[in-house]
Design a protein around this motif. Structure first.
Motif, short mmCIF file in Angstrom:
data_model
loop_
_atom_site.label_atom_id
_atom_site.label_comp_id
_atom_site.label_asym_id
_atom_site.label_seq_id
_atom_site.Cartn_x
_atom_site.Cartn_y
_atom_site.Cartn_z
N CYS A 25 76.44 85.21 -5.43
CA CYS A 25 77.30 84.20 -6.04
C CYS A 25 77.00 82.79 -5.54
O CYS A 25 77.18 81.83 -6.28
N PRO A 29 72.16 79.51 -6.67
CA PRO A 29 71.73 79.38 -8.07
C PRO A 29 70.50 80.28 -8.31
O PRO A 29 69.79 80.63 -7.37
N HIS A 74 77.55 76.51 -6.76
CA HIS A 74 77.37 76.14 -8.17
C HIS A 74 76.76 74.75 -8.26
O HIS A 74 77.24 73.81 -7.62
N GLU A 96 75.72 71.08 -13.43
CA GLU A 96 75.71 72.09 -14.49
C GLU A 96 77.09 72.19 -15.10
O GLU A 96 78.03 72.71 -14.48
N GLN A 98 74.35 82.05 -13.99
CA GLN A 98 73.79 82.04 -12.63
C GLN A 98 74.69 82.76 -11.63
O GLN A 98 74.36 82.84 -10.44
N THR A 126 77.36 81.71 -10.39
CA THR A 126 77.95 80.77 -9.44
C THR A 126 79.28 80.21 -9.91
O THR A 126 79.90 79.41 -9.21
N VAL A 127 79.73 80.64 -11.09
CA VAL A 127 81.01 80.20 -11.62
C VAL A 127 81.69 81.40 -12.28
O VAL A 127 81.03 82.24 -12.89
N TYR A 134 84.34 77.96 -8.63
CA TYR A 134 82.92 77.76 -8.42
C TYR A 134 82.54 78.25 -7.02
O TYR A 134 83.28 78.01 -6.06
N VAL A 144 79.87 70.79 -4.95
CA VAL A 144 80.35 71.77 -5.94
C VAL A 144 81.61 71.23 -6.62
O VAL A 144 82.48 70.66 -5.96
#
Length: 191
Positions: free
Chosen positions: A54, A57, A76, A80, A99, A101-102, A111, A182
């Motif tokens: 997580c 990226p 994150h 993006e 990715q 990450t979110v 995030y 982030v």
């Protein structure tokens, strides 16, 4: 006579045994690790636990997504944007960005944090802040702050021993710093 001798011998053995110091339980202590061994232990734990799943990226390869080693554990990406979200869908589902990450769910959008050694990550954190985040689920490791949001599984990490948390922290502090601010979490109604 023979019974008297046996009695005296038994009495002597009993007195000798009674005068002996008690047998102490042997304490087992963990070996003392060097700084480098502790960092390697932390790296193994971070990899095994899947922090990068997580918090890193991804780059997309012929074999699927892989962690981007140039942005390892940086959370994150700040530039993006979040695409449009179907609020009806997330009232019953949790959605992850491509990715990982979110995440968007009934709580809103969260995030993955930057946990690299940069000051925009955990570079300025103390071990106590890290321990508070990992064991009490507090944002930035500050007791008076908000709770960490899903999908961060901090209750699982709260089961780690302090030496494991220290090893993870030392490893994270040894990673290359990645500057990345982030975005802040947002409640569902603001999406």
């Amino acid at each position: 006579m023979k019974s008297k001798v046996n009695y005296m011998m038994a009495l002597a053995v009993g007195l000798i045994a009674a005068c002996q110091p008690p047998v102490m339980e042997q304490q087992i202590t963990a070996p003392i690790l060097t700084e480098q061994q502790e960092i390697l232990k932390g790296k193994k734990l971070v990899t095994t636990i899947g922090c990068g799943d997580c918090h890193s990226p991804k780059v997309f390869t012929a074999f699927g997504p892989e962690e981007d080693n140039t942005r390892l554990l940086s959370g994150h990406p700040q530039n993006e944007p979040l695409p449009a979200v179907n609020k009806e869908l997330v009232s019953e589902w949790v959605l992850f960005g491509h990715q990982s990450t979110v995440a968007v769910g009934p709580w809103g959008v969260s995030y993955a944090a930057n946990i690299s050694s940069d000051e925009t990550g955990i570079g300025n954190w103390t071990f106590e802040q890290f321990k508070t985040a990992m064991t009490k689920g507090k944002y930035k490791g500050v007791e008076a702050s908000r709770d960490l949001l899903p999908p961060m599984p901090w209750p699982n990490y709260a089961q780690l021993e302090e030496d494991e948390l220290r090893a993870i922290f030392k490893y994270l502090k040894s990673t290359p710093p990645v500057r990345n601010i982030v975005p802040a979490a947002r409640p569902l109604e603001t999406l």
